[in-house]
Design an enzyme around this catalytic site. Structure first.
Site, PDB file in Angstrom:
ATOM      1  N   GLY A 172     -67.150  33.319 -43.948  1.00 49.97           N
ATOM      2  CA  GLY A 172     -65.181  33.501 -43.543  1.00 49.97           C
ATOM      3  C   GLY A 172     -65.442  32.942 -41.853  1.00 49.97           C
ATOM      4  N   GLY A 173     -63.996  33.060 -41.681  1.00 48.48           N
ATOM      5  CA  GLY A 173     -63.679  33.445 -40.565  1.00 48.48           C
ATOM      6  C   GLY A 173     -63.799  33.983 -39.627  1.00 48.48           C
ATOM      7  N   ALA A 408     -82.181  11.230 -18.008  1.00 46.60           N
ATOM      8  CA  ALA A 408     -82.936  12.473 -17.981  1.00 46.60           C
ATOM      9  C   ALA A 408     -83.706  12.733 -16.602  1.00 46.60           C
ATOM     10  CB  ALA A 408     -84.245  12.714 -19.270  1.00 46.60           C
TER      11      ALA A 408
HETATM   12  C1  HXC Z   1     -61.806  44.553 -49.120  1.00 46.93           C
HETATM   13  C2  HXC Z   1     -64.334  44.220 -49.791  1.00 46.93           C
HETATM   14  C3  HXC Z   1     -64.613  42.568 -48.980  1.00 46.93           C
HETATM   15  C4  HXC Z   1     -63.313  42.335 -48.530  1.00 46.93           C
HETATM   16  C5  HXC Z   1     -65.949  43.475 -50.441  1.00 46.93           C
HETATM   17  N1  HXC Z   1     -65.730  44.955 -50.836  1.00 46.93           N
HETATM   18  N2  HXC Z   1     -65.967  42.566 -49.310  1.00 46.93           N
HETATM   19  N3  HXC Z   1     -63.438  44.475 -49.940  1.00 46.93           N
HETATM   20  N4  HXC Z   1     -62.245  43.274 -48.363  1.00 46.93           N
HETATM   21  N5  HXC Z   1     -63.255  40.933 -48.197  1.00 46.93           N
HETATM   22  C6  HXC Z   1     -65.724  45.888 -51.374  1.00 46.93           C
HETATM   23  C7  HXC Z   1     -66.196  45.307 -52.648  1.00 46.93           C
HETATM   24  O1  HXC Z   1     -64.871  45.785 -53.195  1.00 46.93           O
HETATM   25  C8  HXC Z   1     -66.889  46.398 -53.198  1.00 46.93           C
HETATM   26  O2  HXC Z   1     -66.048  48.150 -53.578  1.00 46.93           O
HETATM   27  C9  HXC Z   1     -67.349  47.321 -51.599  1.00 46.93           C
HETATM   28  O3  HXC Z   1     -67.195  46.524 -50.775  1.00 46.93           O
HETATM   29  C10 HXC Z   1     -69.164  46.878 -51.866  1.00 46.93           C
HETATM   30  O4  HXC Z   1     -69.402  44.874 -52.260  1.00 46.93           O
HETATM   31  P1  HXC Z   1     -69.838  44.088 -53.398  1.00 46.93           P
HETATM   32  O5  HXC Z   1     -69.454  43.346 -53.541  1.00 46.93           O
HETATM   33  O6  HXC Z   1     -70.435  45.794 -54.717  1.00 46.93           O
HETATM   34  O7  HXC Z   1     -71.682  44.362 -53.104  1.00 46.93           O
HETATM   35  P2  HXC Z   1     -72.141  42.928 -52.648  1.00 46.93           P
HETATM   36  O8  HXC Z   1     -72.651  42.774 -53.797  1.00 46.93           O
HETATM   37  O9  HXC Z   1     -73.622  43.464 -51.882  1.00 46.93           O
HETATM   38  O10 HXC Z   1     -71.522  41.414 -52.051  1.00 46.93           O
HETATM   39  C11 HXC Z   1     -70.640  41.682 -51.231  1.00 46.93           C
HETATM   40  C12 HXC Z   1     -70.658  39.945 -50.515  1.00 46.93           C
HETATM   41  C13 HXC Z   1     -69.119  40.609 -52.091  1.00 46.93           C
HETATM   42  C14 HXC Z   1     -70.932  38.803 -50.780  1.00 46.93           C
HETATM   43  C15 HXC Z   1     -69.780  40.889 -49.018  1.00 46.93           C
HETATM   44  O11 HXC Z   1     -68.164  41.960 -51.962  1.00 46.93           O
HETATM   45  C16 HXC Z   1     -67.926  39.775 -51.283  1.00 46.93           C
HETATM   46  O12 HXC Z   1     -67.730  38.253 -51.957  1.00 46.93           O
HETATM   47  N6  HXC Z   1     -66.609  40.237 -50.781  1.00 46.93           N
HETATM   48  C17 HXC Z   1     -65.867  38.895 -50.078  1.00 46.93           C
HETATM   49  C18 HXC Z   1     -66.009  38.487 -49.084  1.00 46.93           C
HETATM   50  C19 HXC Z   1     -64.605  37.308 -48.927  1.00 46.93           C
HETATM   51  O13 HXC Z   1     -64.370  36.430 -49.185  1.00 46.93           O
HETATM   52  N7  HXC Z   1     -63.763  37.414 -47.842  1.00 46.93           N
HETATM   53  C20 HXC Z   1     -63.521  37.431 -47.763  1.00 46.93           C
HETATM   54  C21 HXC Z   1     -63.579  35.786 -46.342  1.00 46.93           C
HETATM   55  S1  HXC Z   1     -62.479  34.989 -45.894  1.00 46.93           S
HETATM   56  P3  HXC Z   1     -66.112  48.654 -54.255  1.00 46.93           P
HETATM   57  O14 HXC Z   1     -64.938  49.918 -54.495  1.00 46.93           O
HETATM   58  O15 HXC Z   1     -65.759  47.903 -55.867  1.00 46.93           O
HETATM   59  O16 HXC Z   1     -67.194  49.644 -54.367  1.00 46.93           O
HETATM   60  C22 HXC Z   1     -61.856  35.507 -44.339  1.00 46.93           C
HETATM   61  C23 HXC Z   1     -61.294  35.672 -43.088  1.00 46.93           C
HETATM   62  C24 HXC Z   1     -61.537  36.107 -42.577  1.00 46.93           C
HETATM   63  O17 HXC Z   1     -62.817  36.762 -43.222  1.00 46.93           O
HETATM   64  C25 HXC Z   1     -60.871  35.573 -41.585  1.00 46.93           C
HETATM   65  C26 HXC Z   1     -60.830  35.026 -39.551  1.00 46.93           C
HETATM   66  C27 HXC Z   1     -59.947  34.506 -39.045  1.00 46.93           C
END
Ligand code: HXC
Length: 518
Positions: A172-173, A408
């Site tokens: 993401g961002g 160049a």
């Molecule tokens: C809150 C999160 C989290 C998040 C992971 N966790 N990402 N909690 N916010 N963004 C938590 C999970 O719920 C889990 O908690 C623990 O962290 C470990 O994650 P897992 O999924 O068990 O690990 P894994 O299987 O290794 O997968 C990792 C992962 C996946 C691929 C990163 O967690 C995932 O897809 N997370 C979401 C990614 C995402 O879409 N992020 C937002 C992106 S947009 P528990 O307690 O259940 O163990 C963004 C905007 C930024 O970031 C903008 C900036 C300008």
């Protein structure tokens, strides 16, 4: 037990708990993925015993979705100051064992504090990223946190070196903080960077791709150029950061460290005198030249797998750091294309921002032509490199080894772009274009008019052109290059030029900021 002793015991216990991050189970899970924890990474990175941790007891303030049930100390990131090779650095390492290293508002506050301190105290800022992105439960607060980090990345740019190591997810961002820093490292097979993951890609475009193909280390190091380094392991990535820092200064007002060398400044290499093939269309390996002339043959390459037709990296001459930019005749004949221009421009601007002199080794047949390059804006992208060299005020020493053709030639740090010392080897050909192309343009009509003697006419005119232009003396006669040098003495001549330029002072006109072609 006195109240004091009790307090101290509590402190020790609380610290120990905080050091565990999420839990021992989550640490095991992290290890099972072949990843180290935030603290293990910092231990590898920093000089032993040098780490001064800040904000160990900071906790998130979120109450949504049951978040108030748990308030782990440290909140998913370890931050502080330490030293690398005795020089201070500010660091943050995201802790995947706490909420997947996701970014809360408080985590961003911890990171921003480190960024502010790095800027104020003039020391590099290093981020070890391993995060699921914005903490979903915090919504807009997490996004605000990213904004705060990005703004600091921007303000620190060109003031202190900023390095990002990606050691897990970075999606993401969140990818934009590393993108704003000077150098990005990734670890093969355990890290990835992309704006949208495979599932979203499939639903939006129908394309089926896995994480590694979409944004793995190899992809970003070789195809997109987002990553400057792809390490085989976390240990290797940490080693790369340390070596990189050894070539660069602490901030834009300091000089890079000088490293003692036993390599004589007047060491000659006879092999260079016979390195250039007689046939101008035959390649040779520019790495041989670089390794032959720099201190102890040591060259620290940046962006090794990306746009291999140009080589950039750090080396030392007589102990002092330089940035080397060199065309690579072995790849695409060393032609400049979009990626090569972008790669070299970014490097030249880093060196200029941090007072690292530039040594440019030229063997360039021109810019790559064709619709693919034109549609991709080779004009704008080529201009980036031109701009970077023309704007740079650090000492600039250029050696043309063989071809220096057309635009160049100008782009590659020529005299008119405020090149300071421009040398050429006797094999140099500084001209508008190569002999074949020139004769085909100038004598097309004559050749067509007399097909029987076409070859004869071509050869005669080519010989004439070569006599006139396919040498360095036209340029030397006019002072466009300062001297024609013997290849085997290149090391000594470059060192002497750099020593002469060590006190260089040059300004650019006062302006709010430039308008680099982007
Ligand atoms: C809150 C999160 C989290 C998040 C992971 N966790 N990402 N909690 N916010 N963004 C938590 C999970 O719920 C889990 O908690 C623990 O962290 C470990 O994650 P897992 O999924 O068990 O690990 P894994 O299987 O290794 O997968 C990792 C992962 C996946 C691929 C990163 O967690 C995932 O897809 N997370 C979401 C990614 C995402 O879409 N992020 C937002 C992106 S947009 P528990 O307690 O259940 O163990 C963004 C905007 C930024 O970031 C903008 C900036 C300008």
């Amino acid at each position: 037990m006195s109240i004091q002793s009790e307090n101290i015991e509590k402190l020790v216990a609380r610290r120990e708990k905080a050091r565990l991050g999420g839990s021992e189970k989550r640490i095991e899970a992290q290890h099972a993925k072949g990843k180290k924890t935030a603290r293990e990474r910092l231990e590898m990175l920093l000089d032993e015993g040098s780490f001064e941790e800040f904000d160990m007891f900071v906790q998130h303030r979120c109450t949504n979705f049951g978040m108030d049930a748990s308030h782990p100390d440290g909140d998913g990131v370890v931050t502080g100051c330490g030293t690398i090779g005795g020089r201070p650095v500010y660091v943050f390492a995201q802790d995947f064992t706490v909420s997947g290293g996701s970014l809360s508002k408080t985590m961003s506050e911890k990171i921003c504090k480190i960024q502010d301190m790095a800027l104020r105290n003039g020391a590099p800022c290093i981020g070890l990223n391993d995060s699921g992105g914005a903490r979903i439960q915090e919504g807009i607060d997490a996004l605000a946190g990213y904004g705060e980090i990005f703004e600091r990345n921007i303000l620190a740019s060109g003031v202190v070196p900023q390095i990002s190591a990606i050691m897990g997810p970075c999606a993401g961002g969140a990818v934009y903080s590393p993108a704003l820093t000077d150098f990005t490292l990734m670890v093969k097979n355990t890290s990835y960077m992309f704006l949208t993951g495979p599932a979203v890609v499939k639903s939006v475009t129908g394309e089926v791709v896995d994480q590694e193909q979409l944004g793995g280390a190899s992809v970003h190091a070789s195809k997109s150029g987002v990553a400057h380094f792809a390490a085989d392991s976390e240990e290797e990535a940490i080693g790369i950061i340390k070596e990189l820092l050894s070539y660069i200064p602490q901030n834009n007002l300091e000089s890079a460290p000088v490293v003692e060398t036993a390599d004589p400044i007047n060491r000659v290499d006879d092999a260079l005198n016979s390195l250039i093939p007689d046939n101008p269309n035959k390649a040779y390996d520019m790495y041989e030249v670089i390794r032959s002339i720099v201190d102890d043959g040591r060259f620290f390459e940046i962006h090794r797998e990306f746009a291999k037709n140009i080589i950039v990296g750090f080396a030392r001459f007589n102990g002092r750091s330089v940035g080397i930019v060199a065309n690579q005749p072995k790849v695409l004949a060393g032609v400049l294309d979009i990626n090569a221009s972008r790669k070299a421009a970014r490097f030249v601007r880093f060196c200029d921002a941090f007072s690292i002199p530039l040594v440019t080794l030229v063997d360039v047949p021109g810019f790559l032509c064709g619709t693919q390059q034109e549609y991709g804006a080779i004009i704008t992208n080529g201009a980036k490199l031109l701009y970077a060299y023309g704007e740079a005020t650090v000492p600039k020493v250029t050696v043309t080894l063989r071809k220096g053709y057309g635009g160049a030639h100008i782009v590659m740090s020529c005299k008119q772009l405020r090149g300071d010392i421009n040398y050429a080897w006797p094999s140099a050909q500084i001209a508008v274009m190569g002999a074949d192309g020139a004769v085909n343009v100038l004598y097309a009509k004559d050749i067509k008019a007399d097909p029987e003697h076409a070859q004869e006419i071509f050869e005669a005119k080519k010989a004439e052109y070569e006599e006139l232009f396919s040498n360095p003396y036209q340029a030397a006669q006019k002072g466009y290059i300062d001297d024609v040098i013997e290849p085997r003495k290149t090391r000594f001549r470059v060192i002497r030029a750099l020593e002469q330029l060590a006190t260089k002072r040059q300004e650019i006109p006062a302006k709010k900021h430039d308008n680099l072609p982007l």
